[in-house]
Write a protein that holds these residues in place. Structure first.
Motif, PDB file in Angstrom:
ATOM      1  N   MET A   1       0.779  -0.385  -0.025  1.00  0.00           N
ATOM      2  CA  MET A   1      -0.001  -0.196  -0.056  1.00  0.00           C
ATOM      3  C   MET A   1       1.081   1.011   0.367  1.00  0.00           C
ATOM      4  O   MET A   1       1.838   1.182   0.321  1.00  0.00           O
ATOM      5  N   GLU A   2       0.339   2.108  -1.144  1.00  0.00           N
ATOM      6  CA  GLU A   2       1.434   3.627  -1.007  1.00  0.00           C
ATOM      7  C   GLU A   2       1.335   3.492   0.229  1.00  0.00           C
ATOM      8  O   GLU A   2       0.272   4.513   1.365  1.00  0.00           O
ATOM      9  N   LYS A   3       2.134   4.621   1.017  1.00  0.00           N
ATOM     10  CA  LYS A   3       2.457   5.879   2.327  1.00  0.00           C
ATOM     11  C   LYS A   3       2.177   7.526   1.509  1.00  0.00           C
ATOM     12  O   LYS A   3       3.530   7.532   1.491  1.00  0.00           O
ATOM     13  N   ASN A   4       1.516   7.956   2.317  1.00  0.00           N
ATOM     14  CA  ASN A   4       1.101   9.236   1.565  1.00  0.00           C
ATOM     15  C   ASN A   4       1.334   9.998   2.944  1.00  0.00           C
ATOM     16  O   ASN A   4       1.466  11.447   2.624  1.00  0.00           O
ATOM     17  N   LYS A   5       0.612   9.594   4.159  1.00  0.00           N
ATOM     18  CA  LYS A   5       0.770  11.135   5.025  1.00  0.00           C
ATOM     19  C   LYS A   5       1.361  10.346   5.586  1.00  0.00           C
ATOM     20  O   LYS A   5       1.773   9.187   6.102  1.00  0.00           O
ATOM     21  N   LEU A   6       2.221  11.022   7.326  1.00  0.00           N
ATOM     22  CA  LEU A   6       2.999  10.601   8.055  1.00  0.00           C
ATOM     23  C   LEU A   6       2.286  10.740   9.372  1.00  0.00           C
ATOM     24  O   LEU A   6       1.914  11.596  10.026  1.00  0.00           O
TER      25      LEU A   6
ATOM     26  N   ARG B   1      -0.712   1.253  26.955  1.00  0.00           N
ATOM     27  CA  ARG B   1      -1.993   0.016  26.620  1.00  0.00           C
ATOM     28  C   ARG B   1      -2.328   0.227  24.929  1.00  0.00           C
ATOM     29  O   ARG B   1      -3.270   1.002  24.810  1.00  0.00           O
ATOM     30  N   GLY B   2      -2.479  -0.847  24.631  1.00  0.00           N
ATOM     31  CA  GLY B   2      -3.006  -0.349  23.007  1.00  0.00           C
ATOM     32  C   GLY B   2      -1.372   0.006  21.526  1.00  0.00           C
ATOM     33  O   GLY B   2      -2.470  -0.268  20.347  1.00  0.00           O
ATOM     34  N   ALA B   3      -0.516   0.391  22.198  1.00  0.00           N
ATOM     35  CA  ALA B   3       0.472   0.478  21.379  1.00  0.00           C
ATOM     36  C   ALA B   3       0.779  -0.374  20.298  1.00  0.00           C
ATOM     37  O   ALA B   3       0.175   0.280  19.080  1.00  0.00           O
ATOM     38  N   GLN B   4       1.663  -1.572  20.609  1.00  0.00           N
ATOM     39  CA  GLN B   4       1.290  -2.595  19.555  1.00  0.00           C
ATOM     40  C   GLN B   4       0.919  -2.613  18.562  1.00  0.00           C
ATOM     41  O   GLN B   4       0.436  -2.234  17.400  1.00  0.00           O
ATOM     42  N   LYS B   5      -0.475  -2.991  19.054  1.00  0.00           N
ATOM     43  CA  LYS B   5      -1.530  -3.068  18.024  1.00  0.00           C
ATOM     44  C   LYS B   5      -1.741  -1.899  16.680  1.00  0.00           C
ATOM     45  O   LYS B   5      -2.636  -2.465  16.124  1.00  0.00           O
ATOM     46  N   THR B   6      -1.546  -0.666  17.566  1.00  0.00           N
ATOM     47  CA  THR B   6      -2.276   0.401  16.527  1.00  0.00           C
ATOM     48  C   THR B   6      -1.421   0.725  15.652  1.00  0.00           C
ATOM     49  O   THR B   6      -1.802   0.513  14.448  1.00  0.00           O
ATOM     50  N   ILE B   7       0.372   0.276  15.733  1.00  0.00           N
ATOM     51  CA  ILE B   7       0.449   0.494  15.549  1.00  0.00           C
ATOM     52  C   ILE B   7       0.782  -0.681  14.162  1.00  0.00           C
ATOM     53  O   ILE B   7       1.551  -0.467  12.408  1.00  0.00           O
TER      54      ILE B   7
ATOM     55  N   LYS C   1       0.004  -1.714   8.040  1.00  0.00           N
ATOM     56  CA  LYS C   1      -0.221  -2.851   7.655  1.00  0.00           C
ATOM     57  C   LYS C   1      -1.469  -2.471   7.099  1.00  0.00           C
ATOM     58  O   LYS C   1      -1.561  -3.245   5.981  1.00  0.00           O
ATOM     59  N   GLU C   2      -2.511  -2.323   7.593  1.00  0.00           N
ATOM     60  CA  GLU C   2      -3.760  -1.676   6.904  1.00  0.00           C
ATOM     61  C   GLU C   2      -4.739   0.196   5.965  1.00  0.00           C
ATOM     62  O   GLU C   2      -5.104   0.374   6.166  1.00  0.00           O
ATOM     63  N   THR C   3      -2.930   0.560   5.850  1.00  0.00           N
ATOM     64  CA  THR C   3      -4.279   2.296   5.863  1.00  0.00           C
ATOM     65  C   THR C   3      -2.720   2.983   5.493  1.00  0.00           C
ATOM     66  O   THR C   3      -1.478   2.120   5.340  1.00  0.00           O
ATOM     67  N   ASP C   4      -2.617   3.699   4.504  1.00  0.00           N
ATOM     68  CA  ASP C   4      -1.880   4.527   3.633  1.00  0.00           C
ATOM     69  C   ASP C   4      -0.930   5.705   4.665  1.00  0.00           C
ATOM     70  O   ASP C   4      -0.475   6.581   4.449  1.00  0.00           O
ATOM     71  N   TYR C   5      -0.706   5.236   5.420  1.00  0.00           N
ATOM     72  CA  TYR C   5      -0.069   5.968   7.268  1.00  0.00           C
ATOM     73  C   TYR C   5       1.206   5.603   7.111  1.00  0.00           C
ATOM     74  O   TYR C   5       2.003   4.372   7.440  1.00  0.00           O
ATOM     75  N   ALA C   6       2.265   5.951   7.045  1.00  0.00           N
ATOM     76  CA  ALA C   6       4.238   5.674   6.947  1.00  0.00           C
ATOM     77  C   ALA C   6       4.164   6.013   8.528  1.00  0.00           C
ATOM     78  O   ALA C   6       3.595   6.464   9.399  1.00  0.00           O
ATOM     79  N   ILE C   7       5.296   5.606   9.102  1.00  0.00           N
ATOM     80  CA  ILE C   7       5.126   5.872  10.344  1.00  0.00           C
ATOM     81  C   ILE C   7       7.377   6.453  10.557  1.00  0.00           C
ATOM     82  O   ILE C   7       7.975   5.143  10.106  1.00  0.00           O
ATOM     83  N   CYS C   8       7.083   6.808  11.802  1.00  0.00           N
ATOM     84  CA  CYS C   8       8.312   6.871  12.041  1.00  0.00           C
ATOM     85  C   CYS C   8       8.640   7.665  13.304  1.00  0.00           C
ATOM     86  O   CYS C   8       7.305   7.707  13.978  1.00  0.00           O
ATOM     87  N   PHE C   9      10.241   7.423  14.061  1.00  0.00           N
ATOM     88  CA  PHE C   9       9.930   7.610  15.757  1.00  0.00           C
ATOM     89  C   PHE C   9      10.863   9.036  15.476  1.00  0.00           C
ATOM     90  O   PHE C   9      11.738   9.819  15.188  1.00  0.00           O
ATOM     91  N   ALA C  10      10.822  10.114  16.730  1.00  0.00           N
ATOM     92  CA  ALA C  10      11.752  11.305  16.953  1.00  0.00           C
ATOM     93  C   ALA C  10      11.387  11.297  19.186  1.00  0.00           C
ATOM     94  O   ALA C  10      10.264  11.224  18.671  1.00  0.00           O
ATOM     95  N   THR C  11      11.522  10.871  19.260  1.00  0.00           N
ATOM     96  CA  THR C  11      13.052  10.712  20.346  1.00  0.00           C
ATOM     97  C   THR C  11      13.868  11.478  21.245  1.00  0.00           C
ATOM     98  O   THR C  11      14.849  11.886  20.145  1.00  0.00           O
TER      99      THR C  11
ATOM    100  N   GLN D   1      11.731  -3.972  23.396  1.00  0.00           N
ATOM    101  CA  GLN D   1      11.228  -4.683  24.839  1.00  0.00           C
ATOM    102  C   GLN D   1       9.769  -4.876  24.487  1.00  0.00           C
ATOM    103  O   GLN D   1       9.325  -5.525  25.464  1.00  0.00           O
ATOM    104  N   VAL D   2       9.093  -3.860  23.993  1.00  0.00           N
ATOM    105  CA  VAL D   2       7.279  -3.541  24.802  1.00  0.00           C
ATOM    106  C   VAL D   2       7.558  -4.285  22.830  1.00  0.00           C
ATOM    107  O   VAL D   2       5.583  -4.999  22.399  1.00  0.00           O
ATOM    108  N   GLY D   3       8.150  -4.736  21.822  1.00  0.00           N
ATOM    109  CA  GLY D   3       7.823  -5.643  20.727  1.00  0.00           C
ATOM    110  C   GLY D   3       6.671  -4.592  19.788  1.00  0.00           C
ATOM    111  O   GLY D   3       6.308  -5.277  19.032  1.00  0.00           O
ATOM    112  N   ILE D   4       7.259  -3.693  19.767  1.00  0.00           N
ATOM    113  CA  ILE D   4       6.512  -2.264  18.816  1.00  0.00           C
ATOM    114  C   ILE D   4       6.982  -2.763  17.235  1.00  0.00           C
ATOM    115  O   ILE D   4       8.823  -2.955  17.186  1.00  0.00           O
ATOM    116  N   ASN D   5       6.191  -3.557  16.461  1.00  0.00           N
ATOM    117  CA  ASN D   5       7.153  -2.969  15.130  1.00  0.00           C
ATOM    118  C   ASN D   5       7.363  -1.194  14.683  1.00  0.00           C
ATOM    119  O   ASN D   5       7.181  -1.017  13.900  1.00  0.00           O
TER     120      ASN D   5
END
Length: 226
Positions: free
Chosen positions: A1-6, A92-98, A103-113, A126-130
């Motif tokens: 799926m094309e990822k055109n939002k972030l 709570r719910g982070a892993q499932k939501t990510i 897998k199912e939306t046109d949103y790309a994911i990145c991390f900034a910490t 450790q928490v199994g985040i994809n």
């Protein structure tokens, strides 16, 4: 799926319940460098990043200029201390939501910490985040949140092959996350319960206590995202 939002994700207390042991590890690493007196009201710092907090306290303690060359040893000490604590748990719910977003939306994911890099990786593992390490930006080479977020966006553009994302939404748990998003003209979603009063003062339009409350449809409606 094309990822055109972030979607840009903070980590500590946004995805992982880790802020307390992160702070303990940060203070432990500073003590390793002879820094015993640290102001832990992070809101009083110009930039809420590990590298900037280390820099400010190092220069105040030792009365000499800070160098980024110190970061490697600082990261090693901090990571070893962080690993001495029990496993990190997810917000709570982070892993499932990510997983859903990837897998199912046109949103790309990145991390900034604002965290030093290796502890940030450990928390997600450790928490199994994809997550994709190539799209995670941390504070090892930057002092400001704005620099970190911009670096994360650039990494996401390169990784997903997108010249410009149609919409960018930043998620975070702190006042500095709100400020950074506004400085960069990004949408913002507040996560967690501890800074709700700050979110209200800043007129944050969408806030979730944890990821079980997240609604993609609600977010898109609030921010007028098609």
């Amino acid at each position: 799926m094309e990822k055109n939002k972030l979607i840009i994700l903070d980590i500590d207390d946004t995805l992982t319940k880790s802020e307390e042991k992160h702070t303990d590890s940060l203070l432990f690493a500073m003590k390793h460098f002879g820094i015993d007196r640290v102001n832990t009201d992070w809101k009083e710092y110009t930039h809420a990043t590990d590298s900037y907090i280390f820099k400010e306290n190092y220069e105040q303690t030792h009365k000499k200029e800070f160098s980024l060359d110190l970061i490697d040893e600082f990261e090693k000490v901090m990571t070893e201390k962080f690993m001495s604590y029990p496993q990190t748990h997810e917000v709570r719910g982070a892993q499932k939501t990510i997983d859903f977003l990837l897998k199912e939306t046109d949103y790309a994911i990145c991390f900034a910490t604002g965290s030093i890099h290796k502890p940030a990786l450990l928390k997600l593992e450790q928490v199994g985040i994809n997550f994709i390490p190539n799209v995670l930006s941390s504070c090892n080479n930057y002092f400001t949140r704005e620099e970190i977020v911009k670096a994360s966006i650039k990494k996401a553009q390169d990784y997903y092959g997108v010249a410009q994302f149609e919409s960018i939404i930043s998620f975070g748990d702190g006042l500095w996350d709100v400020t950074t998003a506004r400085n960069l003209n990004l949408h913002f979603v507040g996560v967690n319960t501890k800074n709700v009063s700050d979110f209200k003062k800043q007129n944050v339009q969408y806030h979730i206590n944890d990821w079980t409350e997240f609604s993609l449809q609600k977010m898109e409606k609030i921010f007028n995202i098609n």
